[in-house]
Design a protein around this motif. Structure first.
Motif, PDB file in Angstrom:
ATOM      1  N   ASP A 199      39.208 100.711  98.747  1.00  0.00           N
ATOM      2  CA  ASP A 199      39.344 101.356 100.196  1.00  0.00           C
ATOM      3  C   ASP A 199      39.960 102.719 100.089  1.00  0.00           C
ATOM      4  O   ASP A 199      40.188 103.114 101.071  1.00  0.00           O
ATOM      5  N   GLY A 200      41.083 102.735  99.211  1.00  0.00           N
ATOM      6  CA  GLY A 200      41.545 104.163  98.889  1.00  0.00           C
ATOM      7  C   GLY A 200      42.828 103.789  99.522  1.00  0.00           C
ATOM      8  O   GLY A 200      43.470 104.876  99.833  1.00  0.00           O
ATOM      9  N   ALA A 201      43.294 102.596  99.566  1.00  0.00           N
ATOM     10  CA  ALA A 201      44.624 102.489 100.277  1.00  0.00           C
ATOM     11  C   ALA A 201      45.812 103.001  99.109  1.00  0.00           C
ATOM     12  O   ALA A 201      45.647 103.138  98.191  1.00  0.00           O
ATOM     13  N   PRO A 202      47.010 103.410  99.982  1.00  0.00           N
ATOM     14  CA  PRO A 202      48.000 103.702  99.195  1.00  0.00           C
ATOM     15  C   PRO A 202      48.693 102.722  98.046  1.00  0.00           C
ATOM     16  O   PRO A 202      48.333 101.588  98.469  1.00  0.00           O
ATOM     17  N   HIS A 203      49.587 103.109  97.582  1.00  0.00           N
ATOM     18  CA  HIS A 203      50.481 102.210  96.928  1.00  0.00           C
ATOM     19  C   HIS A 203      49.857 101.557  95.786  1.00  0.00           C
ATOM     20  O   HIS A 203      50.368 100.373  95.403  1.00  0.00           O
ATOM     21  N   ARG A 204      49.015 102.347  95.000  1.00  0.00           N
ATOM     22  CA  ARG A 204      48.396 101.393  94.041  1.00  0.00           C
ATOM     23  C   ARG A 204      49.606 101.374  92.938  1.00  0.00           C
ATOM     24  O   ARG A 204      49.609 100.336  91.934  1.00  0.00           O
ATOM     25  N   GLY A 205      50.484 102.442  92.569  1.00  0.00           N
ATOM     26  CA  GLY A 205      51.410 102.128  91.499  1.00  0.00           C
ATOM     27  C   GLY A 205      52.465 100.999  91.861  1.00  0.00           C
ATOM     28  O   GLY A 205      52.750 100.386  90.743  1.00  0.00           O
ATOM     29  N   LEU A 206      52.616 100.748  93.124  1.00  0.00           N
ATOM     30  CA  LEU A 206      53.548  99.608  93.436  1.00  0.00           C
ATOM     31  C   LEU A 206      52.805  98.445  93.077  1.00  0.00           C
ATOM     32  O   LEU A 206      53.509  97.303  92.426  1.00  0.00           O
ATOM     33  N   SER A 207      51.471  98.194  93.470  1.00  0.00           N
ATOM     34  CA  SER A 207      50.791  97.168  93.102  1.00  0.00           C
ATOM     35  C   SER A 207      50.752  96.699  91.437  1.00  0.00           C
ATOM     36  O   SER A 207      50.850  95.785  90.908  1.00  0.00           O
ATOM     37  N   VAL A 208      50.449  97.791  90.630  1.00  0.00           N
ATOM     38  CA  VAL A 208      50.430  97.850  89.428  1.00  0.00           C
ATOM     39  C   VAL A 208      51.792  97.292  88.862  1.00  0.00           C
ATOM     40  O   VAL A 208      51.850  96.174  87.963  1.00  0.00           O
ATOM     41  N   THR A 209      52.879  97.849  89.250  1.00  0.00           N
ATOM     42  CA  THR A 209      54.295  97.476  89.084  1.00  0.00           C
ATOM     43  C   THR A 209      54.428  96.102  89.071  1.00  0.00           C
ATOM     44  O   THR A 209      55.027  95.335  88.349  1.00  0.00           O
ATOM     45  N   GLY A 210      54.244  95.419  90.286  1.00  0.00           N
ATOM     46  CA  GLY A 210      54.563  94.192  90.810  1.00  0.00           C
ATOM     47  C   GLY A 210      53.557  93.457  89.741  1.00  0.00           C
ATOM     48  O   GLY A 210      54.019  92.537  89.504  1.00  0.00           O
ATOM     49  N   ALA A 211      52.262  93.656  89.465  1.00  0.00           N
ATOM     50  CA  ALA A 211      51.701  92.740  88.749  1.00  0.00           C
ATOM     51  C   ALA A 211      52.039  92.859  87.220  1.00  0.00           C
ATOM     52  O   ALA A 211      52.382  91.697  86.829  1.00  0.00           O
ATOM     53  N   VAL A 212      52.703  93.891  86.808  1.00  0.00           N
ATOM     54  CA  VAL A 212      53.066  93.803  85.209  1.00  0.00           C
ATOM     55  C   VAL A 212      54.380  93.167  85.271  1.00  0.00           C
ATOM     56  O   VAL A 212      54.672  92.245  84.392  1.00  0.00           O
ATOM     57  N   LEU A 213      55.329  93.517  86.381  1.00  0.00           N
ATOM     58  CA  LEU A 213      56.605  92.544  86.363  1.00  0.00           C
ATOM     59  C   LEU A 213      56.065  91.156  86.372  1.00  0.00           C
ATOM     60  O   LEU A 213      57.072  90.396  85.931  1.00  0.00           O
ATOM     61  N   GLY A 214      55.404  90.711  87.421  1.00  0.00           N
ATOM     62  CA  GLY A 214      55.143  89.300  87.639  1.00  0.00           C
ATOM     63  C   GLY A 214      54.678  88.687  86.022  1.00  0.00           C
ATOM     64  O   GLY A 214      54.926  87.533  85.820  1.00  0.00           O
ATOM     65  N   THR A 215      53.771  89.601  85.621  1.00  0.00           N
ATOM     66  CA  THR A 215      53.241  88.894  84.110  1.00  0.00           C
ATOM     67  C   THR A 215      54.310  88.838  83.309  1.00  0.00           C
ATOM     68  O   THR A 215      54.378  87.878  82.330  1.00  0.00           O
ATOM     69  N   LEU A 216      55.156  89.666  83.053  1.00  0.00           N
ATOM     70  CA  LEU A 216      56.344  89.679  81.902  1.00  0.00           C
ATOM     71  C   LEU A 216      57.300  88.419  82.326  1.00  0.00           C
ATOM     72  O   LEU A 216      57.547  87.697  81.544  1.00  0.00           O
ATOM     73  N   ALA A 217      57.546  88.165  83.599  1.00  0.00           N
ATOM     74  CA  ALA A 217      58.421  87.215  84.012  1.00  0.00           C
ATOM     75  C   ALA A 217      57.628  85.778  83.677  1.00  0.00           C
ATOM     76  O   ALA A 217      58.184  84.832  83.238  1.00  0.00           O
ATOM     77  N   LEU A 218      56.341  85.737  84.048  1.00  0.00           N
ATOM     78  CA  LEU A 218      55.721  84.525  83.710  1.00  0.00           C
ATOM     79  C   LEU A 218      55.586  84.329  82.179  1.00  0.00           C
ATOM     80  O   LEU A 218      55.828  83.125  81.733  1.00  0.00           O
ATOM     81  N   ILE A 219      55.377  85.274  81.465  1.00  0.00           N
ATOM     82  CA  ILE A 219      55.292  85.024  80.003  1.00  0.00           C
ATOM     83  C   ILE A 219      56.800  84.687  79.447  1.00  0.00           C
ATOM     84  O   ILE A 219      56.732  83.695  78.670  1.00  0.00           O
ATOM     85  N   GLY A 220      57.744  85.364  79.959  1.00  0.00           N
ATOM     86  CA  GLY A 220      59.032  84.889  79.675  1.00  0.00           C
ATOM     87  C   GLY A 220      59.479  83.338  79.926  1.00  0.00           C
ATOM     88  O   GLY A 220      59.994  82.790  79.171  1.00  0.00           O
ATOM     89  N   SER A 221      59.148  83.008  81.172  1.00  0.00           N
ATOM     90  CA  SER A 221      59.298  82.042  81.612  1.00  0.00           C
ATOM     91  C   SER A 221      58.620  80.784  80.834  1.00  0.00           C
ATOM     92  O   SER A 221      59.095  79.483  80.475  1.00  0.00           O
ATOM     93  N   LEU A 222      57.384  80.946  80.594  1.00  0.00           N
ATOM     94  CA  LEU A 222      56.670  80.084  79.867  1.00  0.00           C
ATOM     95  C   LEU A 222      57.134  79.772  78.367  1.00  0.00           C
ATOM     96  O   LEU A 222      57.206  78.662  77.969  1.00  0.00           O
ATOM     97  N   LEU A 223      57.438  80.886  78.002  1.00  0.00           N
ATOM     98  CA  LEU A 223      58.171  80.817  76.632  1.00  0.00           C
ATOM     99  C   LEU A 223      59.364  80.113  76.544  1.00  0.00           C
ATOM    100  O   LEU A 223      59.480  79.219  75.772  1.00  0.00           O
ATOM    101  N   LEU A 224      60.254  80.258  77.562  1.00  0.00           N
ATOM    102  CA  LEU A 224      61.202  79.412  77.657  1.00  0.00           C
ATOM    103  C   LEU A 224      61.080  77.912  77.874  1.00  0.00           C
ATOM    104  O   LEU A 224      61.865  77.178  77.272  1.00  0.00           O
ATOM    105  N   VAL A 225      60.046  77.593  78.476  1.00  0.00           N
ATOM    106  CA  VAL A 225      59.665  76.211  78.792  1.00  0.00           C
ATOM    107  C   VAL A 225      59.238  75.421  77.637  1.00  0.00           C
ATOM    108  O   VAL A 225      59.605  74.358  77.131  1.00  0.00           O
ATOM    109  N   VAL A 226      58.346  76.487  76.819  1.00  0.00           N
ATOM    110  CA  VAL A 226      57.919  75.847  75.404  1.00  0.00           C
ATOM    111  C   VAL A 226      58.985  75.760  74.524  1.00  0.00           C
ATOM    112  O   VAL A 226      59.095  74.521  73.882  1.00  0.00           O
TER     113      VAL A 226
END
Length: 122
Positions: A55-82
């Motif tokens: 749609d050409g909506a703004p804040h694509r960079g914020l969305s990318v940053t949120g997704a990357v940070l979420g992925t890093l936290a998810l990977i780190g947390s899963l590693l700690l659980v393992v």
């Protein structure tokens, strides 16, 4: 109707993705923080990126940053659980647990701790 008359599409998912991503990174060492918030940040980030592209909506960079940070936290947390699950299921930890159950004094518990440290380091 000119391009100036059209309202800018909204991207209400970008800010929540970023906030959830930051919280997930800060609390990645907890299951709720790392896994739950990480997944939510990733989902909101992906949806925000798709909305920005489509749609050409703004804040694509914020969305990318949120997704990357979420992925890093998810990977780190899963590693700690393992790692935590493998340590708790180890023979050395089982020996420590048995030793502490049989210990009557603080000195005996300290000896159990030293023995566990020696077993893990060998």
């Amino acid at each position: 109707m000119s391009s100036y008359d059209r309202p800018q599409p909204k991207n209400g998912l970008a800010i929540p993705a970023l906030v959830l991503g930051i919280l997930a990174v800060v609390f990645f060492w907890t299951v709720v923080g790392g896994i739950l918030l990480g997944v939510l940040a990733l989902v909101f980030g992906i949806l925000g990126m798709r909305r920005a592209r489509r749609d050409g909506a703004p804040h694509r960079g914020l969305s990318v940053t949120g997704a990357v940070l979420g992925t890093l936290a998810l990977i780190g947390s899963l590693l700690l659980v393992v790692v935590g699950a493998s340590l708790l299921g180890s023979d050395e930890f089982e020996n420590l647990r048995d030793c502490v159950k049989q210990a009557d004094t603080q000195a005996e518990m300290d000896a159990c701790e030293r023995d566990y440290g020696d077993q893990v380091n060998d």
